[in-house]
Scaffold this active site. Sequence first.
Site, short mmCIF file in Angstrom:
data_model
loop_
_atom_site.label_atom_id
_atom_site.label_comp_id
_atom_site.label_asym_id
_atom_site.label_seq_id
_atom_site.Cartn_x
_atom_site.Cartn_y
_atom_site.Cartn_z
CB CYS A 79 -0.91 -0.02 1.23
SG CYS A 79 -1.98 1.42 1.38
CB CYS A 82 1.01 4.26 6.12
SG CYS A 82 -0.68 4.54 6.59
CB CYS A 174 -7.25 0.39 6.95
SG CYS A 174 -6.53 1.98 6.42
CD GLN A 297 -7.56 20.53 5.10
OE1 GLN A 297 -6.94 19.48 4.95
NE2 GLN A 297 -7.24 21.63 4.45
CE1 TYR A 326 -7.79 28.66 -6.28
CE2 TYR A 326 -6.69 30.25 -4.85
CZ TYR A 326 -6.86 29.68 -6.10
OH TYR A 326 -6.12 30.13 -7.16
CD GLU A 347 -14.42 26.61 -4.20
OE1 GLU A 347 -14.33 25.85 -5.17
OE2 GLU A 347 -13.48 26.82 -3.40
CG ASP A 396 -6.29 26.01 1.86
OD1 ASP A 396 -5.31 25.43 1.34
OD2 ASP A 396 -7.04 25.46 2.68
CB CYS A 423 -1.83 20.52 0.42
SG CYS A 423 -2.46 20.72 -1.27
#
Length: 467
Positions: A79, A82, A174, A297, A326, A347, A396, A423
Site C-alpha cells: 500500500c 502509509c 487499515c 480536511q 478557494y 470559490e 488555500d 498542501c
Amino acid sequence: MRVIEKYEKVEITDFAAEGKCIYKSAEGVIFVEGNVAPGDIVDLEVVGKKKKFKEAVVRKIHTHSSLRTQPYCAHHDTCGGCRWQHIDYSHQLRFKRQQVVDHFERIGKLNGVLVSDIIPANDTRFYRNKLEFTFSSNRWLTREEISSGKDFHRNALGFHVPKRFDKIFTVETCHLQPDPSNEIRNGMYQYINEKGYRNYDIRKNEGILRNLIIRTANTGDIMVIAQFGERDEEVIPDVMEYLKNAFPVISSLHYIVNTKGNDSYQDQEVVLYAGEPVIRETMEDLTFLVGPKSFYQTNSEQAYTLFSVARDFAGLTGKELVYDLYTGTGTIANFVARQAAQVIGVEYVEAAVQDARKNSVLNGITNTEFFAGDMKNLLNGEFFKTHGKPDVIITDPPRAGMDLPVVETILNAAPKRIVYVSCNSSTQARDIALMSQAYEVTRVQPVDMFPNTHHVENVALLERRKV
C-alpha cells in the site's frame, strides 16, 4: 520491468521528493522507490534512465538504517497510504521541514527565510476522517500466489496498488481511520462474497459493486456511501438494507449508481437511503455540515491546528476586511469571521458556496459573504469598488497552486498581509516568488497533517513591503 544496470551493497544517501530516497553514485543521482531509508545498505536495479538522473528499485536490503522503526501494518509493502511507517516519526518530521526549506530556497529563491519546526500530529494512526475503498473482480496477487499455480479467489475490497489503476488488494486492518471503519468494510466484503455479487471490472466497465466511502466525524456521526456500477433493482436495495441493519451506528447512508469509466461522483446523483443527509464536524464552538460531496480536511484534529496558525498569522483585530480565496465550504472563512469585521469567501464551485452559506447560518455568523466564480474574472475593479479591497487575504489553493492571473489579482488588491495555506510547498514557493517584489515572507509554519507519508501542509505569512 527491464533492468538497465545493477548496484550492489550501496548506501542510501538521503530522502527525496514524493517519498523516494536517493543514492548518489559516481555517475549521478539515482532515485529509489520502495520501503528504504537513508543509511540502508542495499542492492539496486536501475529500471529507468533520464538525462540527469536514474530510477531504481530495491532488490535486497543488507543492513538496516538506524532511522528505521518496525512497520505496524501488514500491507506496508503493498500500500502507498502509509509509505513512511518504517521511518521513525522524528525523522519524518525533520525531512518534511527540510522539504519546505529546500522548496523555498531552490524553487522560490527565497533565501534566509526562517522555517519554524514542524507542528507534529498527536495521533500518527487512525487520524483520517474519510477513506475510499474499491471493489474489484481482479484482486492483486502476490508473487508467492502467482508462482504457486493455484486458483485464488479474485474478488477484492481495498486500496489500489500504487501506479496500478486496475489492481486492488484486500485490506484486512487499515490503521488510517478509526472504528467502525474496519468493521463496516470487512462486513461488507464478507456479505457480498457470500451473496456472490459481481465486483466491478474497471477495464471492462462492468460489475455491480464499485466503491465504498466511509466518513467518520469527530462528533461520532458516520456517513457511508456505496457506489454501484449498474442499476440492479435487486442487488442495490439488498446491499443497502444489509448496511442499514448490520451497522445501525451509520447516521447517514447513501448510494450512487455510476456507469462512467471512472469513480468520480461529483457529477452523479447521490441518493439518501437512510438517516440524515449530512454529518457534523466541530471546531471550537463551530459546527460544520459535511455532505456526501463536501470537501473537509481529512485530519480533523490537525485541521484545527492548521487553521489556528492561519488565523494567528492573519493578525486580526476585529476591524479587517478579509478575503478567503478557494474558500470551499467556508471552513476557514467561518473560523476567522468572529475576529474580523467582514469575510468574503470566493470559490469556483457553486455547490460548495451554498454549503459555506449554510455553515454561516448554522453558526449564527452574519459577517460573511460567499461568491462563486472564476477568481481572475470575479475579483475585478467593480467587485473591489462594491465590496472594498481586502486588508488581509487568506488563500488555500489546490496542489497545483494559483494561476498567474490569480497572483496578479492578489497583487492588484494590495492587502497588508497575505496568509498562504498550502498542501504543496513547491507550488507555494513558486507563487510567493512571483509576489516577492511587493511582499516579504516573515513567518513560515509547517504542519504535519499526514503522518507516515511525505506530505506536509505549510502556512506562510507575507507582509507588504514598505515603499
